[in-house]
Write an enzyme that holds these catalytic residues in place. Structure first.
Site, PDB file in Angstrom:
ATOM      1  N   HIS A 129       0.827  -1.211   0.000  1.00 48.18           N
ATOM      2  CA  HIS A 129       0.000   0.000   0.000  1.00 48.18           C
ATOM      3  C   HIS A 129       0.859   1.257   0.000  1.00 48.18           C
ATOM      4  CE1 HIS A 129      -3.328   2.699   1.207  1.00 48.18           C
ATOM      5  NE2 HIS A 129      -2.406   3.263   1.966  1.00 48.18           N
ATOM      6  N   GLU A 130       1.886   1.274   0.854  1.00 48.53           N
ATOM      7  CA  GLU A 130       2.738   2.470   0.937  1.00 48.53           C
ATOM      8  C   GLU A 130       3.535   2.679  -0.351  1.00 48.53           C
ATOM      9  OE1 GLU A 130       2.440   4.630   3.293  1.00 48.53           O
ATOM     10  OE2 GLU A 130       1.029   3.376   4.387  1.00 48.53           O
ATOM     11  N   HIS A 133       1.496   4.417  -2.943  1.00 52.10           N
ATOM     12  CA  HIS A 133       1.484   5.880  -2.886  1.00 52.10           C
ATOM     13  C   HIS A 133       2.623   6.472  -3.712  1.00 52.10           C
ATOM     14  CE1 HIS A 133      -1.742   6.617  -0.100  1.00 52.10           C
ATOM     15  NE2 HIS A 133      -1.205   5.928   0.875  1.00 52.10           N
ATOM     16  N   GLU A 190      -6.102   6.940  -1.191  1.00 50.27           N
ATOM     17  CA  GLU A 190      -6.021   5.762  -0.326  1.00 50.27           C
ATOM     18  C   GLU A 190      -6.570   4.524  -1.034  1.00 50.27           C
ATOM     19  OE1 GLU A 190      -4.571   5.254   2.433  1.00 50.27           O
ATOM     20  OE2 GLU A 190      -3.970   7.305   2.835  1.00 50.27           O
TER      21      GLU A 190
END
Length: 264
Positions: A129-130, A133, A190
């Site tokens: 997930h990070e 980004h 997100e």
């Protein structure tokens, strides 16, 4: 008249910036990106060095190998990115339930997260997930919006030179919670990172179904009190879990050549 002229010029500059900065994210969402990849990599590297000086780095070699193993499996699916050859991973000794990835290939994981992400698949959920980004250039997008909102705040050069604006740059890079400055990712960002993260972890051989278990653990960790730092600007647990289940259903069968980081 002079004030009107200044407003007109400001509008023209803003319009020019908007036209020159239009781009599309990996999922096709329209973005405004005003900073170069080199600018973002420099800000990410500088902020990471500041963090390494200010935060306590874990001396637990086993935890470092474990986090490195999970990260390596995921970043192997990313391929080379402009400005760096290898992702740098640091484990910080802190009870924070948190992790981050910065432009320029910098990843930080706090030991508190390892108590909530109870296996390699759940840790892969967060790291994927990070990294999502970074791949979707969400930091660039946030800083670009901030730059337009305050034309007098020259974030890039000031941040790189280590001036008073470095805090604003760190907030834009996703480090605002730790520094009392909040520049949260939007819900669209997100959700986009969740989609990218699911794809990355599945391609790397991690079980995407464990992403649901991870966020269920996060919900328990919050316990009705202040949520973990990782959740402070994120959608609600139930919303995220429902969206993840929908995303998992659309994924192809995940890679069965599963990494064995848990055994490290």
């Amino acid at each position: 008249m002079r004030q009107y002229t200044h407003l007109l010029l400001g509008g023209l500059v803003a319009s020019s910036m908007l036209l020159s900065g239009c781009s599309s994210s990996p999922t096709g969402r329209q973005q405004m990106l005003l900073f170069s990849e080199n600018d973002m990599s420099q800000m990410g590297a500088q902020s990471f060095e500041q963090l390494k000086q200010q935060e306590k780095i874990s001396t637990d070699a086993k935890k470092q190998r474990y986090v490195q193993c999970v990260t390596d499996a995921i970043t192997a699916k990313v391929g080379p990115l402009q400005g760096f050859d290898k992702w740098e991973v640091v484990v910080f000794d802190s009870d924070q339930v948190n992790a981050f990835a910065l432009p320029g290939g910098k990843i930080g994981v706090y030991t508190g997260l390892l108590k909530v992400a109870t296996n390699q698949d759940q840790l892969a959920t967060v790291i994927g997930h990070e990294i999502g980004h970074v791949l979707a250039q969400h930091s660039n997008e946030r800083l670009s919006r901030s730059q337009l909102a305050d034309a007098g705040l020259q974030i890039t050069g000031a941040a790189i030179s280590g001036s008073q604006y470095s805090g604003a740059a760190m907030a834009g890079l996703g480090l605002g919670v730790q520094y009392g400055i909040l520049m949260p990712y939007g819900r669209a960002q997100e959700s986009e990172s969740d989609i990218i993260g699911l794809q990355l972890m599945a391609e790397a051989g991690f079980d995407p179904n464990q992403s649901v278990s991870l966020w269920q653990n996060m919900a328990k960790a919050s316990g009705g009190n202040q949520p973990p730092e990782l959740l402070s600007t994120h959608p609600s647990h139930d919303t995220r879990i429902d969206d993840l289940k929908e995303g998992i259903a659309s994924l192809p069968a995940y890679n069965q050549a599963k990494p064995n980081c848990d055994a490290i």
